[in-house]
Design a protein around this motif. Structure first.
Motif, PDB file in Angstrom:
ATOM      1  N   HIS A  69     -13.020   4.543  -4.216  1.00 27.78           N
ATOM      2  CA  HIS A  69     -12.975   3.077  -5.192  1.00 27.78           C
ATOM      3  C   HIS A  69     -13.774   2.121  -3.592  1.00 27.78           C
ATOM      4  CE1 HIS A  69      -9.337   5.863  -5.075  1.00 27.78           C
ATOM      5  NE2 HIS A  69      -9.139   6.150  -3.813  1.00 27.78           N
ATOM      6  N   ARG A  85       0.952  15.444   2.588  1.00 25.83           N
ATOM      7  CA  ARG A  85       1.606  14.343   1.684  1.00 25.83           C
ATOM      8  C   ARG A  85       2.796  15.564   1.395  1.00 25.83           C
ATOM      9  NH1 ARG A  85      -3.606  11.666  -1.814  1.00 25.83           N
ATOM     10  NH2 ARG A  85      -3.672  10.320  -0.173  1.00 25.83           N
ATOM     11  N   PHE A 145       4.354   5.771  -2.127  1.00 20.32           N
ATOM     12  CA  PHE A 145       3.668   7.146  -1.675  1.00 20.32           C
ATOM     13  C   PHE A 145       4.935   7.207  -0.773  1.00 20.32           C
ATOM     14  CE2 PHE A 145      -0.618   4.927  -2.569  1.00 20.32           C
ATOM     15  CZ  PHE A 145      -0.890   5.910  -3.477  1.00 20.32           C
ATOM     16  N   GLU A 201      -6.132   5.074   6.078  1.00 19.32           N
ATOM     17  CA  GLU A 201      -5.850   3.243   5.779  1.00 19.32           C
ATOM     18  C   GLU A 201      -5.327   3.047   6.933  1.00 19.32           C
ATOM     19  OE1 GLU A 201      -5.577   4.973   3.692  1.00 19.32           O
ATOM     20  OE2 GLU A 201      -7.306   5.447   1.478  1.00 19.32           O
ATOM     21  N   THR A 254      -2.920   9.529   4.579  1.00 14.14           N
ATOM     22  CA  THR A 254      -4.422   9.270   4.484  1.00 14.14           C
ATOM     23  C   THR A 254      -4.330   8.180   5.552  1.00 14.14           C
ATOM     24  OG1 THR A 254      -5.307   7.790   2.865  1.00 14.14           O
ATOM     25  CG2 THR A 254      -3.340   7.159   3.078  1.00 14.14           C
ATOM     26  N   HIS A 314       0.322  -0.846   0.084  1.00 13.15           N
ATOM     27  CA  HIS A 314       0.262  -0.044   0.307  1.00 13.15           C
ATOM     28  C   HIS A 314       0.975   1.693   0.129  1.00 13.15           C
ATOM     29  CE1 HIS A 314      -2.794   2.539   2.780  1.00 13.15           C
ATOM     30  NE2 HIS A 314      -2.383   3.080   1.595  1.00 13.15           N
TER      31      HIS A 314
HETATM   32  C1  86X Z   1      -4.318   6.784  -2.033  1.00 12.37           C
HETATM   33  C2  86X Z   1      -6.825   5.945  -1.458  1.00 12.37           C
HETATM   34  C3  86X Z   1      -7.557   6.749  -0.439  1.00 12.37           C
HETATM   35  C4  86X Z   1      -8.943   7.656   1.561  1.00 12.37           C
HETATM   36  C5  86X Z   1      -8.527   8.048  -1.393  1.00 12.37           C
HETATM   37  O1  86X Z   1      -7.978   8.170  -2.542  1.00 12.37           O
HETATM   38  C6  86X Z   1      -9.709   8.146  -0.414  1.00 12.37           C
HETATM   39  C7  86X Z   1     -10.168   8.571   0.477  1.00 12.37           C
HETATM   40  N1  86X Z   1      -7.976   6.725   0.736  1.00 12.37           N
HETATM   41  C8  86X Z   1      -5.475   7.192  -1.507  1.00 12.37           C
HETATM   42  N2  86X Z   1      -2.936   7.215  -1.627  1.00 12.37           N
HETATM   43  C9  86X Z   1      -2.239   6.404  -0.163  1.00 12.37           C
HETATM   44  O2  86X Z   1      -3.132   5.924  -0.107  1.00 12.37           O
HETATM   45  C10 86X Z   1      -1.274   7.607   0.154  1.00 12.37           C
HETATM   46  C11 86X Z   1      -0.704   6.537   0.762  1.00 12.37           C
HETATM   47  C12 86X Z   1       0.807   7.427   1.441  1.00 12.37           C
HETATM   48 CL1  86X Z   1       1.412   6.818   2.566  1.00 12.37          CL
HETATM   49  C13 86X Z   1       0.800   8.631   0.734  1.00 12.37           C
HETATM   50  F1  86X Z   1       2.035   8.953   1.454  1.00 12.37           F
HETATM   51  C14 86X Z   1       0.237   9.458   0.325  1.00 12.37           C
HETATM   52  C15 86X Z   1      -0.613   8.729  -0.630  1.00 12.37           C
HETATM   53  N3  86X Z   1      -1.381   8.577  -1.750  1.00 12.37           N
HETATM   54  C16 86X Z   1      -2.761   8.614  -1.396  1.00 12.37           C
END
Ligand code: 86X
Length: 700
Positions: free
Chosen positions: A427, A337, A282, A308, A306, A278
């Motif tokens: 999603h 971010r 990122f 999760e 985010t 995951h």
């Molecule tokens: C993806 C996914 C999702 C909840 C959404 O698009 C809607 C709301 N989350 C987000 N994503 C990441 O998982 C992510 C993870 C890390 Cl560690 C990061 F640094 C940046 C990220 N950007 C997007």
């Protein structure tokens, strides 16, 4: 690092004499140059302050330029003379990427940080090297400068670069290069900028869009810049829009059974990195807290990008049986971010506000239904609340959230730049996170099985898109549904001959109109400031985008009327005061509808349907999106990106600001052209069979 200590150590290591000169603190470059030139330490005959800047050409190698502070030149002219195409001052982030220091701290000594010296062209004016005395370099705090004799500076460059030849700036700039804009002209422009702060914008939306955008945000008091690159202050005029979005979306998801909650913003290191798949890709963007006061933390703590990894461990413990489902939580919060791409207020910021919904179901069918319900709400946020048309659809395999099963999106369009922008995403995560986090439920037969999850998010990017789509040369244009002031009532026609009683009666009338409007739910306000002219007030509220102006003058009042003027199209109409409570809400609704219709007509006129490759790049270059039959293959999407990037200008693109950036798929629209893809139709870009009409474009 080029802090003072490591720089002096580097010079000492090369056997080069140097001195650290302490002086009065100077809080600007100008103040510093004046201070350091005047306050020369004992034993130093002459001090010349220097300036260091990084020029970024449109393509090719950036240049580190060093000149005496007294040498005047324009970046454009110098860039041209050096053969750097369309050079501009490099962004903070570009400087940091190259030299590993903040732009303000850039000195030639940062060259020591550049491992590959071919990544930068060093350009030093001969005047610097030939100066008979000490050169002063700023970058080590406000009250210290580094003094190095010119000959020793040359020795430093020789040591860094092998051999080094200075350039003659005076000759370069005289030699046929476009004349530098006179400094006086620039000063005049800035002075007039300042004067016009209260009057309006100094640039047209179509002529200089980036400046237009930042002027709109600053002068309407929506936004203020902050000391950290990529972070901005959202002022009430903009924050109110976010509140209106919350007031629409909040009750809608509550109706679906989603509950609000709040999880911590900090993530223990081991939780974040546990789910490598995951996080992969990122991780460079994750910001860390490593210290409290003077002591290092036992374990670094991440700031959520985010949630999760914050939420799902608890989902695993809360969900035991299918009777615990669905679990549907949402939070409104900030996320961080730490991106190094060019930041843009609202569109790409290092901290932003959003809502993130995280839901869990026993069956895929329930999850599928919710994905689309939420996407429909996002469509309505844009189209009904912000009057911005969007295209709902599914993301391609290449563009979807890699951690999920499939991604749906609403895609917006900025006509001025011809670029698309993702509006929000919903999603279906499938069972991936259920497997990673062991979120299991006991089914009817008592077996522990994986569950189905969704996640969905909408951010403050909405505000930027709304500004860019509706704004005009006079400034912001607010859709009535998000305007904090929907109708501004302005008393007019007060002259030297107006008696105080007449004036008070007019002001009272304005107040009465406001009261009438407020009673019917219109957000109205009167501008009774008597130290400003009506014309000034018109400009003030037009700049700020208030949808409707009501002018109240003695002649209008005598006829029991008010003159209304629409912000969106400038149309004026007399309204009877007797029916204001019905007319104004209807007029605001019409403005809302017309703004959407206008934006949609513009967007529609820029979506071009193509069946083959021939006109693809040309269409993108004409600031349009393309709807074309596509095979849905990842490799084909990659090819298209490359082909559309290179053939645009015949050269390599350098960054995503260049008009030659490659095209991506934006989405596969749920609403396909009538009849869909014809039987046997080929992909527009390759030899495979077409599967769906797909929307393509250059994007933010
Ligand atoms: C993806 C996914 C999702 C909840 C959404 O698009 C809607 C709301 N989350 C987000 N994503 C990441 O998982 C992510 C993870 C890390 Cl560690 C990061 F640094 C940046 C990220 N950007 C997007």
């Amino acid at each position: 690092m080029t802090d003072l200590a490591s720089t002096t150590a580097a010079l000492a290591g090369l056997g080069l004499p140097h001195a650290v000169h302490a002086h009065a603190a100077a809080d600007s470059f100008r103040a510093w140059a004046d201070t350091v030139a005047a306050a020369r330490p004992a034993g130093v005959a002459a001090v010349a302050p220097t300036k260091t800047l990084v020029l970024a050409p449109k393509r090719g190698t950036p240049a580190l330029v060093v000149a005496l502070d007294s040498t005047e030149f324009s970046i454009g002219a110098l860039g041209k003379a050096l053969g750097l195409k369309d050079a501009r001052a490099a962004s903070d982030d570009a400087v940091r990427a190259l030299l590993r220091v903040d732009k303000l701290d850039a000195t030639p000594f940062a060259l020591a940080n550049v491992a590959d010296k071919s990544a930068v062209t060093v350009v030093v004016d001969r005047n610097v090297i030939e100066f008979n005395g000490h050169l002063a370099f700023r970058a080590f705090g406000a009250d210290k400068s580094l003094l190095v004799e010119a000959s020793h500076f040359k020795a430093f460059l020789d040591a860094q670069l092998g051999s080094f030849e200075p350039k003659d700036f005076a000759a370069l700039l005289a030699g046929g290069a476009a004349p530098a804009p006179a400094p006086a002209a620039k000063a005049k422009k800035e002075a007039s900028d300042e004067k016009e702060v209260l009057i309006g914008l100094t640039v047209k939306k179509n002529e200089d869009f980036p400046t237009w955008y930042s002027q709109v945000l600053l002068r309407t008091e929506m936004l203020e810049y902050y000391d950290i690159s990529g972070c901005y202050i959202i002022r009430p005029w903009a924050y109110n829009i976010w509140k209106r979005i919350q007031q629409f979306f909040g009750p809608e998801i509550e109706e679906l059974g989603v509950e609000d909650c709040y999880f911590p913003m900090f993530i223990p290191e081991k939780n974040l990195t546990k789910e490598k798949d995951h996080i992969e890709g990122f991780s460079p963007e994750v910001a860390w807290v490593t210290r409290a006061g003077q002591s290092d933390l036992a374990e670094p703590i991440a700031v959520r990008p985010t949630s999760e990894t914050v939420m799902y461990p608890y989902y695993a413990s809360w969900i035991r049986s299918h009777r615990d489902l669905p679990l549907r939580l949402n939070q409104w919060c900030n996320v961080v971010r730490w991106e190094f791409k060019h930041p843009q207020p609202f569109l790409r910021t290092r901290e932003f506000l959003w809502q993130e919904g995280h839901t869990a179901f026993a069956t895929k069918e329930e999850a599928d239904v919710e994905v689309r319900q939420i996407l429909e709400l996002y469509r309505r946020v844009y189209e009904e609340v912000l009057a911005v048309p969007v295209v709902p659809g599914r993301k391609s395999e290449k563009e979807k959230f890699a951690g999920g099963l499939y991604t749906t999106t609403v895609e917006g369009f900025i006509p001025t730049t011809g670029r698309a922008i993702q509006g929000a995403t919903s999603h279906c995560l499938g069972q991936n996170f259920s497997k990673m986090f062991k979120i299991l439920m006991e089914n009817d037969e008592g077996k522990r099985v994986n569950i189905w999850q969704n996640s969905w998010g909408l951010t403050t990017r909405t505000i930027g898109v709304m500004v860019m789509v509706h704004g005009d040369d006079k400034g912001l244009v607010l859709p009535p549904r998000v305007a904090s002031i929907q109708a501004i009532v302005i008393p007019v026609g007060i002259t030297a001959k107006t008696t105080e009683a007449e004036r008070n009666a007019l002001y009272a009338k304005a107040e009465e109109i406001v009261a009438t409007l407020k009673k019917t739910g219109v957000r109205a306000k009167s501008d009774n400031r008597d130290n400003y002219s009506p014309g000034y007030k018109y400009n003030h509220w037009e700049l700020r985008g208030v949808p409707l102006r009501l002018e109240v003058g003695p002649k209008d009042v005598a006829k029991n009327e008010t003159r209304s003027v629409r912000r969106d199209n400038g149309v004026a109409a007399q309204l009877s005061l007797a029916t204001l409570a019905e007319e104004v809400p209807a007029l605001l609704q019409r403005i809302q509808d017309d703004m959407y219709a206008k934006a949609k007509a513009e967007r529609d006129s820029r979506v071009v349907r193509l069946e083959s490759w021939d006109k693809f790049v040309e269409t993108l270059n004409n600031k349009c999106l393309v709807l074309a039959p596509w095979c849905e293959e990842v490799s084909c999407e990659e090819d298209v990106k490359e082909r559309s990037a290179n053939s645009a200008q015949g050269d390599e693109p350098v960054d995503d600001k260049a008009p030659s950036m490659g095209a991506k798929t934006l989405c596969i629209p749920f609403e396909q052209p009538a009849g869909g893809v014809k039987k046997g139709a080929k992909c527009f870009a390759c030899d495979r069979k077409a599967v769906s009409y797909t929307l393509w474009g250059r994007s933010y």
